[in-house]
Motif scaffolding. Structure first.
Motif, PDB file in Angstrom:
ATOM      1  N   VAL A 195      16.316 -28.632  97.965  1.00 25.82           N
ATOM      2  CA  VAL A 195      16.532 -28.495  96.709  1.00 25.82           C
ATOM      3  C   VAL A 195      17.510 -27.692  96.222  1.00 25.82           C
ATOM      4  O   VAL A 195      18.137 -26.996  96.956  1.00 25.82           O
ATOM      5  CB  VAL A 195      14.793 -27.831  96.207  1.00 25.82           C
ATOM      6  CG1 VAL A 195      13.908 -28.705  96.372  1.00 25.82           C
ATOM      7  CG2 VAL A 195      14.774 -26.422  96.928  1.00 25.82           C
ATOM      8  N   ALA A 196      17.759 -27.880  94.863  1.00 22.49           N
ATOM      9  CA  ALA A 196      18.742 -26.902  94.245  1.00 22.49           C
ATOM     10  C   ALA A 196      17.946 -25.685  92.985  1.00 22.49           C
ATOM     11  O   ALA A 196      16.960 -26.097  92.930  1.00 22.49           O
ATOM     12  CB  ALA A 196      19.644 -27.544  93.600  1.00 22.49           C
ATOM     13  N   PRO A 197      18.643 -24.772  92.638  1.00 25.56           N
ATOM     14  CA  PRO A 197      17.973 -23.871  91.706  1.00 25.56           C
ATOM     15  C   PRO A 197      17.596 -24.956  90.411  1.00 25.56           C
ATOM     16  O   PRO A 197      18.439 -26.033  90.166  1.00 25.56           O
ATOM     17  CB  PRO A 197      18.874 -22.956  91.410  1.00 25.56           C
ATOM     18  CG  PRO A 197      20.001 -22.833  92.655  1.00 25.56           C
ATOM     19  CD  PRO A 197      19.940 -24.203  93.144  1.00 25.56           C
ATOM     20  N   ALA A 198      16.684 -24.667  89.696  1.00 21.27           N
ATOM     21  CA  ALA A 198      16.611 -25.686  88.274  1.00 21.27           C
ATOM     22  C   ALA A 198      17.735 -25.104  87.453  1.00 21.27           C
ATOM     23  O   ALA A 198      18.356 -23.837  87.361  1.00 21.27           O
ATOM     24  CB  ALA A 198      15.230 -24.880  87.529  1.00 21.27           C
ATOM     25  N   GLY A 199      18.044 -26.171  86.723  1.00 22.87           N
ATOM     26  CA  GLY A 199      19.194 -26.198  85.886  1.00 22.87           C
ATOM     27  C   GLY A 199      20.417 -26.645  86.399  1.00 22.87           C
ATOM     28  O   GLY A 199      21.312 -26.607  85.695  1.00 22.87           O
ATOM     29  N   THR A 200      20.412 -27.070  87.727  1.00 24.19           N
ATOM     30  CA  THR A 200      21.583 -27.761  88.582  1.00 24.19           C
ATOM     31  C   THR A 200      21.896 -28.937  87.774  1.00 24.19           C
ATOM     32  O   THR A 200      20.979 -29.857  87.368  1.00 24.19           O
ATOM     33  CB  THR A 200      21.394 -28.005  89.802  1.00 24.19           C
ATOM     34  OG1 THR A 200      21.157 -26.650  90.209  1.00 24.19           O
ATOM     35  CG2 THR A 200      22.530 -28.754  90.574  1.00 24.19           C
TER      36      THR A 200
END
Length: 322
Positions: free
Chosen positions: A254-259
């Motif tokens: 996963v990546a941080p939200a907003g990527t």
């Protein structure tokens, strides 16, 4: 003057070429919310090696603690630029939101899926001596024993709220049996308790249980994945007895939200290509793990479904950490 202009043009062109090269070489930080040496860490390092040609250097950073919450929180709070990504696992993104009364992150809102990485089937194993004494060779035999010996059956797990605990509670609910839950301080002590005969059965991940199944110290009765697995031929799935029964150990990226979506798509392409490589399947099989490649949207949907499932299971078990 012409020589000076030519030199300036050459320098400008060199700088233009160097800028994207430097950017491409900036390392990606992959946060693993667990200690080094375990399957999550090993599989992450294996993939980091395979994406080096497409993404550049990927540095593994282990941030263990609080059942994975510390590392997951670090991922959630990182800049959404694609340079910090991390692992989402069954505990951090499906179980902990219901197990902990206070969470430092929102598992449903603070992350953007990249791809699922791995599925590890869990397996119901009984102490081999216990099975031989009581003629237990199948799930039907175990359930019959539980009903004919009320209050005698027990099972161990790595602790309240662990996958083994929740799978055991789900089995009890589906089968209408009683089995005393004995929590231990981690999966290894729980396995030692099963081997010594302190408890009668465990539901453990296949990677941990496989060596003792092969040696004959433990007897595998069923896997808890929705379908049987080629990693344990001849062992049926619990879903054959209880339709829909499914508890696997899984993790993904996963990546941080907003990527930005373009960044997620680039990461997805690199990591899913690595997951589909025959060498990856061979390497993961040594850990009794199955590589699973998915789209970012599919992984988000999968994690949401898992949270919904575990909300009911945790509530029914009454497990709480704080």
């Amino acid at each position: 003057m012409n020589r000076r202009n030519s030199l300036l043009s050459l320098l400008a062109a060199s700088a233009a070429l160097a800028a994207p090269l430097a950017q491409a070489q900036e390392p990606i930080r992959l946060i693993v919310p667990y200690a080094p040496g375990g399957p999550l860490d090993i599989t992450s390092r294996a993939l980091a090696e395979r994406v080096r040609d497409t993404l550049g250097v990927v540095i593994i950073e282990n941030k263990a603690g609080a059942g994975g919450n510390i590392g997951a929180d670090a991922i959630a709070k990182a800049s959404p630029d694609g340079l910090t990504i991390g692992l989402a696992a069954t505990a951090t993104h499906a179980v902990n939101p219901w197990l902990y009364s206070r969470m430092p992150y929102d598992a449903g809102k603070d992350f953007a899926g990249i791809t699922q990485m791995v599925r590890v089937p869990n397996v119901l194993v009984v102490n081999a001596d216990f099975a031989e004494r009581n003629k237990i060779n199948s799930i039907a035999d175990l359930l019959a024993y539980a009903k004919s010996h009320p209050g005698k059956l027990n099972y161990g797990s790595g602790g309240n709220g662990s996958a083994g605990h929740l799978a055991g509670e789900m089995l009890k609910q589906k089968a209408g049996i009683f089995a005393l839950h004995v929590p231990y301080r981690g999966a290894n002590p729980a396995q030692l308790a099963l081997l010594s005969g302190e408890v009668d059965f465990n539901i453990d991940n296949l990677a941990a249980a496989a060596p003792n199944i092969r040696s004959g110290k433990l007897k595998a009765l069923a896997v808890t994945s929705l379908a049987p697995t080629s990693l344990l031929p001849g062992v049926p799935a619990l879903s054959k007895t209880f339709p829909g029964f499914s508890i696997d150990t899984w993790w993904g990226l996963v990546a941080p939200a907003g990527t930005p979506q373009a960044v997620l798509d680039k990461l997805n392409k690199a990591f899913t290509d690595a997951l589909k490589a025959p060498e990856t399947k061979t390497r993961f099989e040594m850990l009794m793990a199955e590589p699973v490649a998915s789209s970012p949207a599919a992984f988000d949907q999968f994690m949401a479904a898992e949270r919904k499932k575990y909300q009911q299971v945790v509530k029914a078990s009454g497990a709480k950490v704080d």
